[in-house]
Design an enzyme around this catalytic site. Structure first.
Site, mmCIF file in Angstrom:
data_model
loop_
_atom_site.group_PDB
_atom_site.id
_atom_site.type_symbol
_atom_site.label_atom_id
_atom_site.label_comp_id
_atom_site.label_asym_id
_atom_site.label_seq_id
_atom_site.Cartn_x
_atom_site.Cartn_y
_atom_site.Cartn_z
ATOM 1 N N GLU A 148 55.546 84.831 31.392
ATOM 2 C CA GLU A 148 56.229 85.262 30.170
ATOM 3 C C GLU A 148 57.483 84.422 29.923
ATOM 4 O O GLU A 148 57.813 84.100 28.784
ATOM 5 C CB GLU A 148 56.614 86.742 30.281
ATOM 6 C CG GLU A 148 55.423 87.688 30.268
ATOM 7 C CD GLU A 148 54.695 87.672 28.935
ATOM 8 O OE1 GLU A 148 54.930 88.574 28.112
ATOM 9 O OE2 GLU A 148 53.875 86.747 28.714
ATOM 10 N N THR A 201 57.881 85.562 18.517
ATOM 11 C CA THR A 201 58.597 86.421 19.467
ATOM 12 C C THR A 201 60.043 85.998 19.625
ATOM 13 O O THR A 201 60.956 86.833 19.657
ATOM 14 C CB THR A 201 57.895 86.376 20.843
ATOM 15 O OG1 THR A 201 56.566 86.857 20.685
ATOM 16 C CG2 THR A 201 58.623 87.246 21.846
#
Length: 328
Positions: A148, A201
């Site tokens: 991530e 994001t």
């Protein structure tokens, strides 16, 4: 990367599989009120990784399908291969084994459904399975978090934890990483709609305020605690009145067209709650029972069609298993 306890791993190279095919699920991060700490896995969509043992040492991406050419094949930059390389280095066998990877994407990149998370989890679960499972899921998790960090610049676990562990997970802390699995009421369903609009994001995170009012923080803490209690008690009324976000949603909703109209529709159709999945633009109607989730998602999708916004719909129970080996 957070330190992983070093121990002696016995890898029987004679028993290493020649290939493995893994599916890892999409996830709904935050669970509306639990920014960066709550999330759950769904049955579909998800990503697949096919991994093949090859004679030449190293990790290589052989092919990527379903990404519209957006993902790097460079093994240092692709989250799947980069995390596999980290794991092999941790085991001390990076120069002793070679693997090639086919990545099959089944969800849009930047959808708010944990696209990078599903790929990373699938890759790490695949290499661990190929080697005979030398690491537990708990030991794999820090490597997933690194994926991530590579994907979006922030090593959060609210997607990778449920994708790897299955079910609903709570990230109690990050230093050290401490993840707890929560109960899953059997009638809890998600009606997910992905509007085809772009909400990166990184951009969504930049909108988040660095400081919040204490009264709002207290409200949010109460909602998170109420949601956890509701899950343990299987109290759908408590779950419903707890899943409200006063910190993140008001800002991020600005990036999602028709957000409040979709929220009204979901609640009118009987959803327990409605909010943003991850950083969006996917939205989720969390419901008691599949019928209500289906009805809410369908009504939302019809509204988006009338507003000339293309969308995809997914209806799922909570996936309690996480990644799995599949045979094709």
């Amino acid at each position: 990367m957070e330190a992983v306890v070093k121990k002696q791993y016995q890898i029987d190279f004679g028993a290493v599989l020649s290939e493995v095919h893994v599916f890892a699920p999409a996830t709904v991060a935050n669970m509306i009120c639990g920014f960066d700490i709550l999330g759950f896995a769904v049955d579909y969509p998800g990503d697949e990784v096919q991994m093949f043992r090859v004679p030449e040492p190293g990790v290589r991406i052989r092919s990527i399908k379903g990404d519209e050419g957006r993902l790097p094949v460079d093994p240092e930059r692709n989250t799947v291969s980069a995390c596999v390389k980290m794991l092999l280095a941790h085991l001390g066998i990076e120069n002793e084994i070679g693997v090639e990877i086919d990545l099959i994407k089944h969800m849009p990149i930047g959808s708010g459904l944990g696209s990078s998370s599903a790929s990373t989890v699938a890759g790490l679960f695949a290499i661990n399975s190929l080697l005979g499972n030398p690491l537990t899921k708990a030991e794999l998790l820090p490597f997933c978090v690194e994926g991530e960090r590579l994907a979006c610049g922030h090593g959060h676990a609210d997607n990778v934890a449920p994708a790897l562990m299955g079910g609903i997970t709570l990230v109690r802390g990050y230093d050290p990483l401490d993840v707890i699995k929560l109960p899953v009421p059997e009638e809890l369903y998600a009606g997910i709609v992905f509007p085809k609009v772009d909400v990166p994001t990184r951009d969504a995170r930049q909108l988040i305020k660095e400081k919040v009012y204490l009264r709002d923080a207290v409200t949010q803490w109460g909602n998170i605690a109420g949601l956890v209690a509701g899950l343990y008690e299987k109290d759908y009324a408590l779950i419903s009145r707890s899943m409200h976000d006063v910190l993140i949603e008001p800002t991020r909703a600005i990036l999602i067209p028709e957000f409040y109209a979709m929220k009204d529709i979901a609640l009118q159709e009987g959803a327990l709650s409605f909010g943003i999945s991850g950083s969006g633009p996917s939205v989720v109607a969390i419901s008691k029972g599949k019928e209500i989730a289906e009805r809410a998602a369908t009504a939302i999708q019809e509204h988006l069609t009338r507003s000339e916004i293309e969308s995809f719909k997914y209806v799922s129970s909570v996936n309690i298993d996480g990644p799995k080996i599949i045979n094709k």
